[in-house]
Design a protein around this motif. Sequence first.
Motif: not given
Length: 223
Positions: A142, A145, A157, A165
């Motif tokens: 990922f 954030f 994230y 998301e």
Amino acid sequence: MHYSFDYAQQVHIPSNPMQPGPIYFKTPRKCGIFGVASEAVPRQVNFLIDKAVSVGKGANSTISYLHYFLEHHGFGETDRVTLNLAQIVLYELGSVVETSSSIGFNKAQLVGTHDGKVIVPVYDWSAFLGQYFRKLPNITKFHHFRFALDESGIVYYKAFVTSEEQKMNLLKKATFLPPSDLPAKVMPNGLDAERQNYLLKEIRQFCKPRTEDLVAPSPDLNL
């Protein structure tokens, strides 16, 4: 606020873009670079990490540099804690960073000096935070954030800007929060005798005048 951060390719000291033959197969002194960009300002602070004060690229150093950035270079900050960049070697590199943008986007922050003096300390965040927070599985997959002030412990994230998301509660217990104290410091090992001897014998000859004892000092000088 939106911040982006990452490590850049290491820089060699002394550095010569022409790579003259005699130094081509040698390994000069290394300086790491960790950049944090505050895109709303806009400004990027570049942490210059001499090998003598490096503790690696793990979570402890990354969080510590971000922590220092938010304390000393955060939004609205006008005064910077740094050293006089009108010096030589690391300070020359810092000067290059500072003058690399005509609008003042790039700022330099020395993590330490050639002799191992630490300016930006690294803390043992992994052990400290591990008592209170869960790990986000597959975190390296990922790249985005998000945190909200009114959602303590929640992280949003996603892998890419266009990805869906997701969110996770990182707190192990909602009422078990970390104290305001900082973790124990992680001290750098510095340059070992073998590396110092290599720099002295193989790299010192390529240093500019008056920089020899900074880049490739004799181990007898305890630098």
